[in-house]
Design a protein around this motif. Sequence first.
Motif, mmCIF file in Angstrom:
data_model
loop_
_atom_site.group_PDB
_atom_site.id
_atom_site.type_symbol
_atom_site.label_atom_id
_atom_site.label_comp_id
_atom_site.label_asym_id
_atom_site.label_seq_id
_atom_site.Cartn_x
_atom_site.Cartn_y
_atom_site.Cartn_z
ATOM 1 N N LEU A 89 19.903 -5.177 -19.099
ATOM 2 C CA LEU A 89 19.413 -4.617 -17.837
ATOM 3 C C LEU A 89 20.267 -5.063 -16.657
ATOM 4 C CD1 LEU A 89 15.516 -4.644 -18.129
ATOM 5 C CD2 LEU A 89 17.141 -2.814 -18.541
ATOM 6 N N SER A 90 20.845 -6.247 -16.752
ATOM 7 C CA SER A 90 21.755 -6.700 -15.701
ATOM 8 C C SER A 90 22.960 -5.770 -15.602
ATOM 9 C CB SER A 90 22.212 -8.131 -15.996
ATOM 10 O OG SER A 90 23.072 -8.595 -14.978
ATOM 11 N N ILE A 91 23.470 -5.351 -16.756
ATOM 12 C CA ILE A 91 24.603 -4.421 -16.777
ATOM 13 C C ILE A 91 24.177 -3.047 -16.262
ATOM 14 C CG2 ILE A 91 26.204 -3.189 -18.298
ATOM 15 C CD1 ILE A 91 26.184 -5.714 -20.087
ATOM 16 N N VAL A 92 22.985 -2.604 -16.642
ATOM 17 C CA VAL A 92 22.500 -1.269 -16.265
ATOM 18 C C VAL A 92 22.422 -1.117 -14.749
ATOM 19 C CG1 VAL A 92 20.470 0.238 -16.285
ATOM 20 C CG2 VAL A 92 21.267 -0.810 -18.409
ATOM 21 N N VAL A 93 21.948 -2.163 -14.049
ATOM 22 C CA VAL A 93 21.750 -2.047 -12.598
ATOM 23 C C VAL A 93 22.937 -2.575 -11.792
ATOM 24 C CG1 VAL A 93 19.256 -2.269 -12.877
ATOM 25 C CG2 VAL A 93 20.606 -4.307 -12.378
ATOM 26 N N ALA A 94 23.982 -3.034 -12.484
ATOM 27 C CA ALA A 94 25.099 -3.678 -11.791
ATOM 28 C C ALA A 94 25.753 -2.775 -10.752
ATOM 29 C CB ALA A 94 26.145 -4.139 -12.807
ATOM 30 N N SER A 95 25.796 -1.468 -11.012
ATOM 31 C CA SER A 95 26.468 -0.541 -10.092
ATOM 32 C C SER A 95 25.495 0.142 -9.129
ATOM 33 C CB SER A 95 27.214 0.523 -10.899
ATOM 34 O OG SER A 95 26.326 1.233 -11.742
ATOM 35 N N ALA A 96 24.290 -0.389 -9.012
ATOM 36 C CA ALA A 96 23.306 0.215 -8.106
ATOM 37 C C ALA A 96 23.811 0.151 -6.661
ATOM 38 C CB ALA A 96 21.969 -0.498 -8.229
ATOM 39 N N PRO A 97 23.574 1.187 -5.858
ATOM 40 C CA PRO A 97 24.014 1.173 -4.462
ATOM 41 C C PRO A 97 23.276 0.116 -3.662
ATOM 42 C CG PRO A 97 22.601 3.060 -4.894
ATOM 43 C CD PRO A 97 22.896 2.434 -6.222
ATOM 44 N N PRO A 98 23.879 -0.393 -2.586
ATOM 45 C CA PRO A 98 23.266 -1.475 -1.799
ATOM 46 C C PRO A 98 21.856 -1.178 -1.305
ATOM 47 C CG PRO A 98 25.563 -1.179 -1.175
ATOM 48 C CD PRO A 98 25.231 -0.057 -2.123
ATOM 49 N N HIS A 99 21.582 0.090 -0.949
ATOM 50 C CA HIS A 99 20.248 0.382 -0.404
ATOM 51 C C HIS A 99 19.144 0.300 -1.471
ATOM 52 C CE1 HIS A 99 21.403 4.392 -1.943
ATOM 53 N NE2 HIS A 99 20.093 4.613 -2.057
ATOM 54 N N ARG A 100 19.524 0.165 -2.752
ATOM 55 C CA ARG A 100 18.546 0.034 -3.830
ATOM 56 C C ARG A 100 18.286 -1.426 -4.214
ATOM 57 N NH1 ARG A 100 16.022 4.955 -4.505
ATOM 58 N NH2 ARG A 100 17.530 6.654 -4.702
ATOM 59 N N GLU A 101 19.104 -2.339 -3.695
ATOM 60 C CA GLU A 101 19.051 -3.732 -4.146
ATOM 61 C C GLU A 101 17.669 -4.347 -3.975
ATOM 62 O OE1 GLU A 101 22.066 -6.052 -2.343
ATOM 63 O OE2 GLU A 101 23.708 -5.111 -3.458
ATOM 64 N N ARG A 102 17.082 -4.192 -2.805
ATOM 65 C CA ARG A 102 15.820 -4.874 -2.521
ATOM 66 C C ARG A 102 14.680 -4.315 -3.377
ATOM 67 N NH1 ARG A 102 16.852 -8.049 1.891
ATOM 68 N NH2 ARG A 102 18.722 -7.464 3.034
ATOM 69 N N ALA A 103 14.693 -3.018 -3.611
ATOM 70 C CA ALA A 103 13.674 -2.424 -4.487
ATOM 71 C C ALA A 103 13.830 -2.948 -5.908
ATOM 72 C CB ALA A 103 13.792 -0.908 -4.463
ATOM 73 N N ILE A 104 15.073 -3.134 -6.338
ATOM 74 C CA ILE A 104 15.324 -3.660 -7.679
ATOM 75 C C ILE A 104 14.835 -5.106 -7.787
ATOM 76 C CG2 ILE A 104 17.155 -4.353 -9.288
ATOM 77 C CD1 ILE A 104 18.725 -1.882 -8.344
ATOM 78 N N ILE A 105 15.063 -5.897 -6.751
ATOM 79 C CA ILE A 105 14.602 -7.288 -6.749
ATOM 80 C C ILE A 105 13.081 -7.346 -6.873
ATOM 81 C CG2 ILE A 105 14.364 -9.375 -5.336
ATOM 82 C CD1 ILE A 105 17.161 -8.749 -4.199
ATOM 83 N N VAL A 106 12.375 -6.521 -6.089
ATOM 84 C CA VAL A 106 10.910 -6.513 -6.145
ATOM 85 C C VAL A 106 10.430 -6.066 -7.523
ATOM 86 C CG1 VAL A 106 8.830 -5.418 -5.214
ATOM 87 C CG2 VAL A 106 10.662 -6.145 -3.662
ATOM 88 N N THR A 107 11.079 -5.045 -8.083
ATOM 89 C CA THR A 107 10.717 -4.586 -9.427
ATOM 90 C C THR A 107 10.896 -5.699 -10.446
ATOM 91 O OG1 THR A 107 11.379 -2.314 -8.887
ATOM 92 C CG2 THR A 107 11.211 -2.886 -11.223
ATOM 93 N N GLY A 108 12.034 -6.401 -10.368
ATOM 94 C CA GLY A 108 12.278 -7.510 -11.283
ATOM 95 C C GLY A 108 11.246 -8.613 -11.136
#
Length: 470
Positions: free
Chosen positions: A328-347
């Motif tokens: 999953l770290s590899i899957v989200v590695a190329s996520a755009p910056p505006h998605r970072e915080r949503a990904i952190i909360v999801t994690g």
Amino acid sequence: MAESIAVRVDWRALWASGDLFRFCFVSCGILLHATNETMIATIMPAMVGDISGVELVSWSLALYELGAISAGAAAGRLVSYVPLRTNMAVAALLYAAGALTCAASPSMPVFLLGRVVEGLGGGALVSLAFVSVERLFERRIWPQLFAIISGIWGVAAFAGPMLGALAAQYLSWRWAFGLFSVGGFAMAAASLIVLAGTAAKVEPRAAASSPRFPFLPLACLAVAVTLIASAGVSIEVVRSSILLLLGLVGLVLFFTLDSRSPEARLFPSGLFDWRSEVGTGMTVIAAFSIATCSFAIYGPLILTSLHGISVLTTGYIIAAESISWSVLSIVVASAPPHRERAIIVTGAFMITAGVAGFAYSVPAGSIPLILACAMLQGGGFGIAYPFVTRIIVSDAPEGERTIASSAVPTMQRIGYAVGAALAGIIANASGFSEGLSGATAAGVARWLFVAFVPLGMLGCLAAVRSSTKI
């Protein structure tokens, strides 16, 4: 196009020069350390059955992490005075001696002594692997080399639990430590040869150019974790409460002393200040590192004692947690910056759901549910950790970004050490202080995870708080 050519790595030339081979050799230290660190969970049932001491199980991780934290901080400074190959040889000898002590231990106290020595050697080996990147290679190819290191760590995280399970089931848990001891002695001997070239030697620097070693804060941390762990060895309300309180005060003192030593600090300023990204990010790392220790330490022990599940099966489950982290770290590695915080909360919510889920699935003995919780816990860390680290480093003051980048794994190790100590208190208070049996395992199974759900919720709150910042 010019940029692409500038950063292209000539691996063939690096191999011909010997530097790439030396890097691969030094990186074997990470393999030794990380495989050993993740192996301990799956050999624990066999080890406790042999030398007893179930009430001290949590100490095996706590003491190992304390040794690794101290040695990792020291190794980065010692290379300013002693050549890299000497540092590597000494670190590998310490690691080998600790593994040999564990393999031959007749009792749990002797085993724990070996774990401290192992942690000292392993922590130094990891730190020296990162130092070797700086000392042997140009800055432009560091990202590729750090990617190789990450891959090695992932392989070790998968191999450790499986190696422990196979050794415990088909040979003996002592064989696993014996193998690591041989590896450590071999690496120590080879260091003097492989790192003997002029490119691998380090010219000592002036003493004034290297920051002093944080003896007092680290000593305070060691005492604090030991006090917390001691509170759970023999559960007595007054005694245990006093030791726990003193340990928590010691942790506060550790962070206070560190903040007052700007020339040798381990953490950036505003460490737990929720008005900054550094504060919320570090809270996320600390809370989840503490909250997720329980299954890695006690999961196999409970599952084999309570449900008769084989250590090989528990090894697969722990390995699946590591795999989900990496994938999953590899899957989200190329996520755009505006998605970072949503990904952190999801994690964050994934991790908390995994911890809470263990409170039901482990007592029930449902392997599919336990596997799902392990993958939630590992996958949540996998998607949140890289972005939390990036936010912490980018928000740190300009002069503290180097400190911030190294502070994240240091905080994670401290969290594991504290979490292991707290898990020991909960496990022994729930029944393990009376000895290992199906009945005591049943008493421990639920509370060992329920108790850490509030910390998971704190991590979620910090993640949400971070996501609302502009």
